[in-house]
Design a protein around this motif. Sequence first.
Motif, PDB file in Angstrom:
ATOM      1  N   LEU A 208      46.782  35.695  39.293  1.00 37.64           N
ATOM      2  CA  LEU A 208      46.067  35.659  40.575  1.00 37.64           C
ATOM      3  C   LEU A 208      47.034  35.293  41.701  1.00 37.64           C
ATOM      4  O   LEU A 208      47.047  35.926  42.755  1.00 37.64           O
ATOM      5  N   SER A 209      47.884  34.304  41.432  1.00 38.83           N
ATOM      6  CA  SER A 209      48.828  33.895  42.488  1.00 38.83           C
ATOM      7  C   SER A 209      49.882  34.972  42.720  1.00 38.83           C
ATOM      8  O   SER A 209      50.412  35.115  43.820  1.00 38.83           O
ATOM      9  N   GLU A 210      50.174  35.768  41.694  1.00 37.02           N
ATOM     10  CA  GLU A 210      51.149  36.858  41.862  1.00 37.02           C
ATOM     11  C   GLU A 210      50.512  38.120  42.459  1.00 37.02           C
ATOM     12  O   GLU A 210      51.181  39.120  42.675  1.00 37.02           O
ATOM     13  N   GLY A 211      49.199  38.082  42.630  1.00 36.68           N
ATOM     14  CA  GLY A 211      48.505  39.241  43.198  1.00 36.68           C
ATOM     15  C   GLY A 211      48.275  40.379  42.211  1.00 36.68           C
ATOM     16  O   GLY A 211      47.924  41.491  42.607  1.00 36.68           O
ATOM     17  N   VAL A 212      48.469  40.122  40.939  1.00 31.86           N
ATOM     18  CA  VAL A 212      48.240  41.171  39.925  1.00 31.86           C
ATOM     19  C   VAL A 212      46.739  41.377  39.706  1.00 31.86           C
ATOM     20  O   VAL A 212      46.259  42.494  39.544  1.00 31.86           O
ATOM     21  N   VAL A 213      45.978  40.274  39.684  1.00 28.33           N
ATOM     22  CA  VAL A 213      44.521  40.399  39.597  1.00 28.33           C
ATOM     23  C   VAL A 213      43.940  39.880  40.917  1.00 28.33           C
ATOM     24  O   VAL A 213      44.572  39.095  41.614  1.00 28.33           O
ATOM     25  N   HIS A 214      42.729  40.336  41.242  1.00 27.05           N
ATOM     26  CA  HIS A 214      42.124  39.893  42.498  1.00 27.05           C
ATOM     27  C   HIS A 214      40.647  39.583  42.295  1.00 27.05           C
ATOM     28  O   HIS A 214      40.019  40.072  41.344  1.00 27.05           O
ATOM     29  N   GLU A 215      40.133  38.772  43.199  1.00 26.49           N
ATOM     30  CA  GLU A 215      38.730  38.364  43.106  1.00 26.49           C
ATOM     31  C   GLU A 215      37.779  39.455  43.572  1.00 26.49           C
ATOM     32  O   GLU A 215      38.065  40.156  44.538  1.00 26.49           O
ATOM     33  N   VAL A 216      36.660  39.560  42.892  1.00 25.31           N
ATOM     34  CA  VAL A 216      35.546  40.374  43.379  1.00 25.31           C
ATOM     35  C   VAL A 216      34.302  39.491  43.213  1.00 25.31           C
ATOM     36  O   VAL A 216      34.422  38.366  42.742  1.00 25.31           O
ATOM     37  N   ILE A 217      33.133  40.011  43.578  1.00 22.37           N
ATOM     38  CA  ILE A 217      31.928  39.228  43.284  1.00 22.37           C
ATOM     39  C   ILE A 217      31.507  39.580  41.861  1.00 22.37           C
ATOM     40  O   ILE A 217      31.293  40.748  41.542  1.00 22.37           O
ATOM     41  N   THR A 218      31.428  38.559  41.039  1.00 23.01           N
ATOM     42  CA  THR A 218      31.109  38.791  39.630  1.00 23.01           C
ATOM     43  C   THR A 218      29.823  38.054  39.258  1.00 23.01           C
ATOM     44  O   THR A 218      29.362  37.167  39.990  1.00 23.01           O
TER      45      THR A 218
END
Length: 369
Positions: A208-218
């Motif tokens: 997450l901090s590396e920007g590989v995964v990102h938040e969505v509404i789950t």
Amino acid sequence: MLSNLQMEELCSQFNAYGYFMVGVPFGSGHINDTYQVTYDQGGTRLHYTLQRINHHVFRQPELLMENMVRITRHIKEKIIAQNKQLSKRTLELLHTKSDGKPYVKDKDGNYYRMYVFVEGAHAFDFIETPKQAYAASRAFGGFIQDLTDLPGGRLHETIPDFHNTKARLEMFKQALKADVCNRAGELGEEIDFVLSHEEDAEVFPRLLSEGVVHEVITHNDTKLNNVLIDDSSGKGVCITDLDTVMPGLAHYDFGDMIRTGATSADEDEINLDKVGIRMDFFEAILTGFCRKAGSFLSNEEMELLPFGGKLITYEIGVRFLTDYLNGDKYFKIHRPRHNLDRARNQFKLVKEIEKSFDEMQKLLKTAKK
Ligand code: GN1
Ligand code: MG
């Protein structure tokens, strides 16, 4: 448990049409208390759902209900815009007669809400066919997709750090240290298992901090029994249990479907020989989810879906074990050591996922196409 008189009194405060007849406990949730109530409407019987929100778990019910109103309204608008009103549904909250709020608060501080009972569709505590698994998973994928453009800013976090596996581990360690019920002595194997997987909890925070995964509404509680499957079409038509809908990682949503839908035994099974992964169900869940996930996950994020299955199974196992150490304060239990049995079941499932991991990654290549 509520008496019929209490249910009638509560229901009378909502704008429901018709006359209250009877109410019965409903469903198999571990947190809230749910009832199905029957009304007579001019000679026709119909149902509503009455639910007490567990305010020890959800500390700010008003904010939670604010989320729920926004979510259900947004989905309803989409259904109408897409002209799908006959095939797709969303939970429909009732409002109170006195002040138009979507809940009532009683004199003891309990919060109740009421919604229209979705007829002609059912939830399955244990998914029986890959077809059902596909339908449910596709519906959860569609749910995330529907909420990618929710207007009005960030949703409230109804339970902070809900899927923060690192924080869950910290809570486990605290419970272990305190050992308030003197139960740690018998848990050698389980404690070793938890600690030997500690580095798994680091993976998503780093990505997450590396920007590989990102938040969505789950949804964050994608047990497969939180999807209603239409009796006639067999499609997943309505997502329920919206209390934990908030920003998160789609991997946990995918993962919880694997945990609850690809397992060959449910989480209460004590014969651990029965706990394994049904690969055909895994494949169905994967394919269903990928039908929707292309719109909100990058290729790289998709690669991490099987890991989500392993991680959340581990996380929920840790939570069950923590609750056992704490004296069973969080999850409803139905027998002594229930939480310990659940934890053992989940850890066995983690091991089974590890065994099938390479095969899962292979199936992913096909499902993404
Ligand atoms: C709880 O109440 P229910 O069964 O929908 C829990 C989930 C766990 C699940 C384990 C708010 O969900 O996180 O995965 O039990 N919900 C909450 O069965 O803690
Ligand atoms: Mg729930």
